[in-house]
Design a protein around this motif. Structure first.
Motif, PDB file in Angstrom:
ATOM      1  N   LEU A  17       0.851  -1.182   0.000  1.00 52.38           N
ATOM      2  CA  LEU A  17       0.000   0.000   0.000  1.00 52.38           C
ATOM      3  C   LEU A  17       0.890   1.235   0.000  1.00 52.38           C
ATOM      4  CD1 LEU A  17      -2.551  -1.089   2.755  1.00 52.38           C
ATOM      5  CD2 LEU A  17      -2.798  -1.341   0.297  1.00 52.38           C
ATOM      6  N   SER A  19       1.089   5.715  -0.690  1.00 49.64           N
ATOM      7  CA  SER A  19       0.335   6.954  -0.618  1.00 49.64           C
ATOM      8  C   SER A  19       1.131   8.076  -1.255  1.00 49.64           C
ATOM      9  CB  SER A  19       0.010   7.301   0.840  1.00 49.64           C
ATOM     10  OG  SER A  19      -0.559   8.588   0.947  1.00 49.64           O
ATOM     11  N   PHE A  26       3.000   0.181   3.433  1.00 48.05           N
ATOM     12  CA  PHE A  26       2.530  -0.864   4.337  1.00 48.05           C
ATOM     13  C   PHE A  26       2.186  -2.106   3.527  1.00 48.05           C
ATOM     14  CE2 PHE A  26       1.668   2.968   6.793  1.00 48.05           C
ATOM     15  CZ  PHE A  26       2.112   2.610   8.056  1.00 48.05           C
ATOM     16  N   SER A  30      -1.791  -5.959   5.842  1.00 46.23           N
ATOM     17  CA  SER A  30      -1.891  -5.288   7.133  1.00 46.23           C
ATOM     18  C   SER A  30      -3.309  -4.810   7.402  1.00 46.23           C
ATOM     19  CB  SER A  30      -0.919  -4.103   7.190  1.00 46.23           C
ATOM     20  OG  SER A  30      -1.247  -3.131   6.201  1.00 46.23           O
ATOM     21  N   LEU A  31      -4.144  -4.807   6.372  1.00 45.53           N
ATOM     22  CA  LEU A  31      -5.556  -4.453   6.485  1.00 45.53           C
ATOM     23  C   LEU A  31      -6.399  -5.712   6.313  1.00 45.53           C
ATOM     24  CD1 LEU A  31      -5.638  -1.111   4.441  1.00 45.53           C
ATOM     25  CD2 LEU A  31      -5.495  -1.416   6.910  1.00 45.53           C
ATOM     26  N   LEU A  86      -7.647   1.655  12.125  1.00 51.14           N
ATOM     27  CA  LEU A  86      -6.589   1.491  11.135  1.00 51.14           C
ATOM     28  C   LEU A  86      -7.102   1.791   9.726  1.00 51.14           C
ATOM     29  CD1 LEU A  86      -3.613   0.620  10.904  1.00 51.14           C
ATOM     30  CD2 LEU A  86      -4.421  -1.710  10.491  1.00 51.14           C
ATOM     31  N   GLN A  89      -7.571   5.530   9.330  1.00 47.77           N
ATOM     32  CA  GLN A  89      -6.290   6.227   9.243  1.00 47.77           C
ATOM     33  C   GLN A  89      -5.686   6.084   7.850  1.00 47.77           C
ATOM     34  OE1 GLN A  89      -4.911   8.204  11.533  1.00 47.77           O
ATOM     35  NE2 GLN A  89      -3.285   8.695  10.074  1.00 47.77           N
ATOM     36  N   ARG A  90      -5.766   4.860   7.293  1.00 47.64           N
ATOM     37  CA  ARG A  90      -5.263   4.652   5.934  1.00 47.64           C
ATOM     38  C   ARG A  90      -6.099   5.434   4.919  1.00 47.64           C
ATOM     39  NH1 ARG A  90      -1.927   3.197   8.786  1.00 47.64           N
ATOM     40  NH2 ARG A  90      -0.923   1.157   8.965  1.00 47.64           N
ATOM     41  N   THR A  91      -7.376   5.599   5.211  1.00 45.46           N
ATOM     42  CA  THR A  91      -8.235   6.366   4.313  1.00 45.46           C
ATOM     43  C   THR A  91      -7.807   7.816   4.264  1.00 45.46           C
ATOM     44  OG1 THR A  91     -10.089   4.918   4.858  1.00 45.46           O
ATOM     45  CG2 THR A  91     -10.613   7.005   3.799  1.00 45.46           C
ATOM     46  N   ASP A  93      -4.992   9.070   4.974  1.00 49.56           N
ATOM     47  CA  ASP A  93      -3.642   9.220   4.427  1.00 49.56           C
ATOM     48  C   ASP A  93      -3.582   8.913   2.930  1.00 49.56           C
ATOM     49  OD1 ASP A  93      -2.658   9.961   6.873  1.00 49.56           O
ATOM     50  OD2 ASP A  93      -2.010   7.945   7.433  1.00 49.56           O
ATOM     51  N   TYR A  95      -4.035   6.142   1.191  1.00 50.84           N
ATOM     52  CA  TYR A  95      -3.307   4.947   0.761  1.00 50.84           C
ATOM     53  C   TYR A  95      -4.080   4.243  -0.344  1.00 50.84           C
ATOM     54  CZ  TYR A  95       0.505   4.937   4.076  1.00 50.84           C
ATOM     55  OH  TYR A  95       1.656   5.246   4.742  1.00 50.84           O
TER      56      TYR A  95
END
Length: 316
Positions: A17, A19, A26, A30-31, A86, A89-91, A93, A95
């Protein structure tokens, strides 16, 4: 070059992943994504992928050559508080998921300021207002080209001279090779988890129409189950295998990562400064040592030329 017959299985791979906002990649798993039945296996194939820091893994996305289908993949357990945090947070950022099929990056088309842009990354979540939605349905369009084999004569030399050992077949029938422009259209679909959990992996489902309204999209929420599905459509193309990378080499709109460049330069200058300081300290210590040795030698020489040795010539 890989050629496939009708019905042959083709498995997609997933990269790390990434960004455009941050520099830290990542792992895809991890998701809470669907995992392959045989487990997660590293799939780096060449030195360039390792040097670029790619984390290429296998994936459960399975295609069958020239078979158009819409299938069910899996349903996740209820999302925990940590998993929701999590994902959000990835959203925020930005990713994105990077997928690979037959060593070709999967592309996504987007329109920005009236210009059609090609992306080799799939925007993996959408963000609207204060709610986050996860993309759980992917629609693939794969271009294929019918394999055009030619007869090949294998010529060898021996004691009796040169001769034809064997003659190749005129071509492989019903064989296809993947062409460029592997497109994916991502969308978010709200499924009934109680109905979807009764299905098995790769069961056929009704294809949803993308894009959907936010009310019909899958929201990221605690104790919510997420069902992942995908569909694939194979389209014949005239682009042959040697030219399949042309579409990627002509991509425009790439963003220059000035922060990465500046960060790399700062690291280089910092390390060069450390090496230079260590070099100066070593040189200064060595010069000081040599100066002390010269002083000791000079003092010893002065001692030898003191006293009666100064008048030895006059005495004799």
């Amino acid at each position: 070059m890989h050629t496939y017959s009708t019905g042959d299985k083709i498995f997609a791979k997933v990269n790390s992943l990434t960004s455009i906002e941050t520099e830290l990649p990542f792992s895809y798993y991890s998701l809470p994504y669907c995992k392959p039945d045989e487990g997660i296996k590293k799939s780096a194939e060449n030195l360039g992928e390792l040097l670029m820091g790619d984390q290429i893994d296998n994936s459960p996305y399975r295609f069958r050559m020239n078979v158009n289908e819409s299938v069910y993949l899996c349903t996740t357990p209820p999302l925990s508080e940590h998993g929701v945090k999590l994902l959000k947070q990835r959203t925020r950022d930005l990713y994105q998921v990077n997928m690979i099929l037959d060593n070709l990056p999967v592309m996504r088309y987007a329109t920005q300021n009236g210009i059609k842009i090609q992306w080799t990354r799939d925007l993996y979540q959408v963000n609207n207002n204060n709610e986050d939605y996860i993309i759980n349905h992917l629609k693939f369009t794969v271009l294929v080209h019918e394999y055009e084999g030619r007869g090949v004569e294998i010529i060898g030399t021996g004691e009796e001279g040169m001769g034809v050992i064997s003659e190749g077949e005129s071509g492989r029938t019903n064989s296809f090779e993947l062409s460029p422009d592997i497109e994916v259209v991502p969308c978010s679909v709200k499924y009934d988890s109680e109905t979807m959990i009764k299905l098995h992996k790769y069961d056929n489902i009704t294809s949803p129409s993308c894009p959907l309204e936010l009310e019909k999209s899958q929201i990221i929420r605690q104790q919510e189950r997420v069902s992942f599905t995908y569909e694939v459509e194979f389209v014949k193309s005239d682009v042959r295998w040697p030219s399949r990378w042309d579409a990627y080499l002509k991509m425009e709109g790439a963003r220059v990562h000035w922060f990465s460049i500046l960060n790399s330069l700062m690291v280089i200058f910092f390390l060069a400064g450390i090496v230079f300081v260590i070099f100066l300290r070593t040189m200064r210590r060595d010069l000081t040592r040599y100066e002390e040795l010269d002083k000791e030698a000079q003092a010893q020489m002065n001692e030898e030329l003191s006293g009666w040795k100064l008048v030895v010539c006059d005495v004799f």
